[in-house]
Design a protein around this motif. Sequence first.
Motif, PDB file in Angstrom:
ATOM      1  N   HIS A  22       7.001  12.145   9.575  1.00  0.00           N
ATOM      2  CA  HIS A  22       6.664  13.544   8.992  1.00  0.00           C
ATOM      3  C   HIS A  22       5.251  13.880   9.479  1.00  0.00           C
ATOM      4  N   GLN A  23       4.387  13.094  10.279  1.00  0.00           N
ATOM      5  CA  GLN A  23       3.084  13.297  10.393  1.00  0.00           C
ATOM      6  C   GLN A  23       2.972  14.710  11.031  1.00  0.00           C
ATOM      7  N   SER A  24       3.750  15.297  11.868  1.00  0.00           N
ATOM      8  CA  SER A  24       3.630  16.599  12.487  1.00  0.00           C
ATOM      9  C   SER A  24       3.509  17.756  11.528  1.00  0.00           C
ATOM     10  N   VAL A  25       4.052  17.478  10.176  1.00  0.00           N
ATOM     11  CA  VAL A  25       3.778  18.684   9.292  1.00  0.00           C
ATOM     12  C   VAL A  25       2.664  18.190   8.223  1.00  0.00           C
ATOM     13  N   GLY A  26       1.832  17.140   8.675  1.00  0.00           N
ATOM     14  CA  GLY A  26       0.689  16.785   7.753  1.00  0.00           C
ATOM     15  C   GLY A  26       0.933  15.889   6.649  1.00  0.00           C
ATOM     16  N   VAL A  27       2.142  15.187   6.776  1.00  0.00           N
ATOM     17  CA  VAL A  27       2.347  14.110   5.657  1.00  0.00           C
ATOM     18  C   VAL A  27       2.008  12.750   6.265  1.00  0.00           C
ATOM     19  N   THR A  28       0.935  12.114   5.619  1.00  0.00           N
ATOM     20  CA  THR A  28       0.674  10.623   6.093  1.00  0.00           C
ATOM     21  C   THR A  28       1.938   9.706   5.835  1.00  0.00           C
ATOM     22  N   PRO A  29       1.801   8.608   6.409  1.00  0.00           N
ATOM     23  CA  PRO A  29       2.855   7.474   6.349  1.00  0.00           C
ATOM     24  C   PRO A  29       2.337   7.043   4.874  1.00  0.00           C
ATOM     25  N   GLY A  30       1.433   6.834   4.324  1.00  0.00           N
ATOM     26  CA  GLY A  30       1.097   6.186   3.314  1.00  0.00           C
ATOM     27  C   GLY A  30       1.722   4.730   3.143  1.00  0.00           C
ATOM     28  N   GLY A  31       1.750   4.083   2.210  1.00  0.00           N
ATOM     29  CA  GLY A  31       2.101   2.586   1.998  1.00  0.00           C
ATOM     30  C   GLY A  31       1.001   1.708   1.610  1.00  0.00           C
ATOM     31  N   PRO A  32       1.333   0.455   1.501  1.00  0.00           N
ATOM     32  CA  PRO A  32       0.099  -0.350   0.709  1.00  0.00           C
ATOM     33  C   PRO A  32      -0.800  -0.517   1.563  1.00  0.00           C
ATOM     34  N   MET A  33      -1.914  -0.896   0.970  1.00  0.00           N
ATOM     35  CA  MET A  33      -3.297  -1.154   1.827  1.00  0.00           C
ATOM     36  C   MET A  33      -3.143  -2.646   2.412  1.00  0.00           C
ATOM     37  N   ASP A  34      -2.322  -3.491   1.626  1.00  0.00           N
ATOM     38  CA  ASP A  34      -2.341  -4.729   1.938  1.00  0.00           C
ATOM     39  C   ASP A  34      -0.880  -5.124   1.991  1.00  0.00           C
ATOM     40  N   GLU A  35      -0.290  -4.765   3.306  1.00  0.00           N
ATOM     41  CA  GLU A  35       1.045  -4.975   3.628  1.00  0.00           C
ATOM     42  C   GLU A  35       1.785  -6.461   3.340  1.00  0.00           C
ATOM     43  N   HIS A  36       0.712  -7.571   3.800  1.00  0.00           N
ATOM     44  CA  HIS A  36       1.136  -8.838   3.656  1.00  0.00           C
ATOM     45  C   HIS A  36       1.313  -9.177   2.065  1.00  0.00           C
ATOM     46  N   ALA A  37       0.601  -8.792   1.347  1.00  0.00           N
ATOM     47  CA  ALA A  37       0.962  -9.061  -0.144  1.00  0.00           C
ATOM     48  C   ALA A  37       2.185  -8.394  -0.689  1.00  0.00           C
ATOM     49  N   PHE A  38       1.985  -7.168  -0.219  1.00  0.00           N
ATOM     50  CA  PHE A  38       3.439  -6.215  -0.632  1.00  0.00           C
ATOM     51  C   PHE A  38       4.642  -6.897  -0.284  1.00  0.00           C
ATOM     52  N   ASP A  39       4.752  -7.529   1.058  1.00  0.00           N
ATOM     53  CA  ASP A  39       5.950  -8.101   1.694  1.00  0.00           C
ATOM     54  C   ASP A  39       6.048  -9.332   1.027  1.00  0.00           C
ATOM     55  N   TRP A  40       5.099 -10.138   0.584  1.00  0.00           N
ATOM     56  CA  TRP A  40       5.431 -11.329  -0.412  1.00  0.00           C
ATOM     57  C   TRP A  40       6.027 -11.155  -1.710  1.00  0.00           C
ATOM     58  N   ALA A  41       5.374 -10.330  -2.357  1.00  0.00           N
ATOM     59  CA  ALA A  41       5.682  -9.824  -3.763  1.00  0.00           C
ATOM     60  C   ALA A  41       7.379  -9.472  -3.726  1.00  0.00           C
ATOM     61  N   ASN A  42       7.814  -8.866  -2.811  1.00  0.00           N
ATOM     62  CA  ASN A  42       9.314  -8.531  -2.540  1.00  0.00           C
ATOM     63  C   ASN A  42      10.020  -9.671  -2.306  1.00  0.00           C
ATOM     64  N   LYS A  43       9.617 -10.475  -1.522  1.00  0.00           N
ATOM     65  CA  LYS A  43      10.218 -11.683  -1.071  1.00  0.00           C
ATOM     66  C   LYS A  43      10.298 -12.644  -2.188  1.00  0.00           C
ATOM     67  N   LEU A  44       9.283 -12.912  -3.013  1.00  0.00           N
ATOM     68  CA  LEU A  44       9.189 -14.074  -4.182  1.00  0.00           C
ATOM     69  C   LEU A  44      10.296 -13.347  -5.199  1.00  0.00           C
ATOM     70  N   LEU A  45      10.537 -11.886  -5.333  1.00  0.00           N
ATOM     71  CA  LEU A  45      11.543 -11.485  -6.325  1.00  0.00           C
ATOM     72  C   LEU A  45      12.841 -11.423  -5.648  1.00  0.00           C
ATOM     73  N   GLY A  46      12.910 -11.599  -4.150  1.00  0.00           N
ATOM     74  CA  GLY A  46      14.462 -11.198  -3.699  1.00  0.00           C
ATOM     75  C   GLY A  46      14.614  -9.795  -3.689  1.00  0.00           C
ATOM     76  N   ASN A  47      13.682  -8.963  -3.719  1.00  0.00           N
ATOM     77  CA  ASN A  47      13.774  -7.466  -3.906  1.00  0.00           C
ATOM     78  C   ASN A  47      14.257  -6.904  -2.507  1.00  0.00           C
ATOM     79  N   ASP A  48      14.516  -5.676  -2.422  1.00  0.00           N
ATOM     80  CA  ASP A  48      14.607  -4.742  -1.120  1.00  0.00           C
ATOM     81  C   ASP A  48      13.265  -5.038  -0.558  1.00  0.00           C
ATOM     82  N   PRO A  49      13.104  -5.024   0.780  1.00  0.00           N
ATOM     83  CA  PRO A  49      11.738  -4.940   1.480  1.00  0.00           C
ATOM     84  C   PRO A  49      10.814  -3.885   0.925  1.00  0.00           C
ATOM     85  N   ASN A  50      11.554  -2.633   0.600  1.00  0.00           N
ATOM     86  CA  ASN A  50      10.822  -1.601   0.281  1.00  0.00           C
ATOM     87  C   ASN A  50      10.631  -1.237  -1.169  1.00  0.00           C
TER      88      ASN A  50
END
Length: 120
Positions: A22-50
């Motif tokens: 959606h960047q073409s209409v001015g919406v930035t992708p956003g998301g976590p600043m620390d993707e590595h930590a984000f991914d590991w937190a979800n892995k530790l809990l067995g959560n959906d990656p998102n």
Amino acid sequence: MTLRINSTGPLALLQDKGRFGHQSVGVTPGGPMDEHAFDWANKLLGNDPNATQIEITLGQFSCTFYAATTMALTGADMQAKLNGDPIVPWQSYAINSGDKLEMGAASAGLRVLGCELIYQ
């Protein structure tokens, strides 16, 4: 209610992996600043990656849990305490109703994810 945030500190945001295409209409992708930590937190809990998390910048965050759950803490060391007892990042913790999580200032790093805090 499962969680009540008592103090956000300087900055605490709900984060997911972001929104793409959606960047073409001015919406930035956003998301976590620390993707590595984000991914590991979800892995530790067995959560959906998102699965949505709370990204805490600089610490000084506190919350009270009102249901039994599991939480993961990843990213910077914010001298977190669970019911007054020190806990460390990069682990998951069993939570009981009435438990209180408190964080100090970051001793190293900037975000706890960053800390990532997730509950399920």
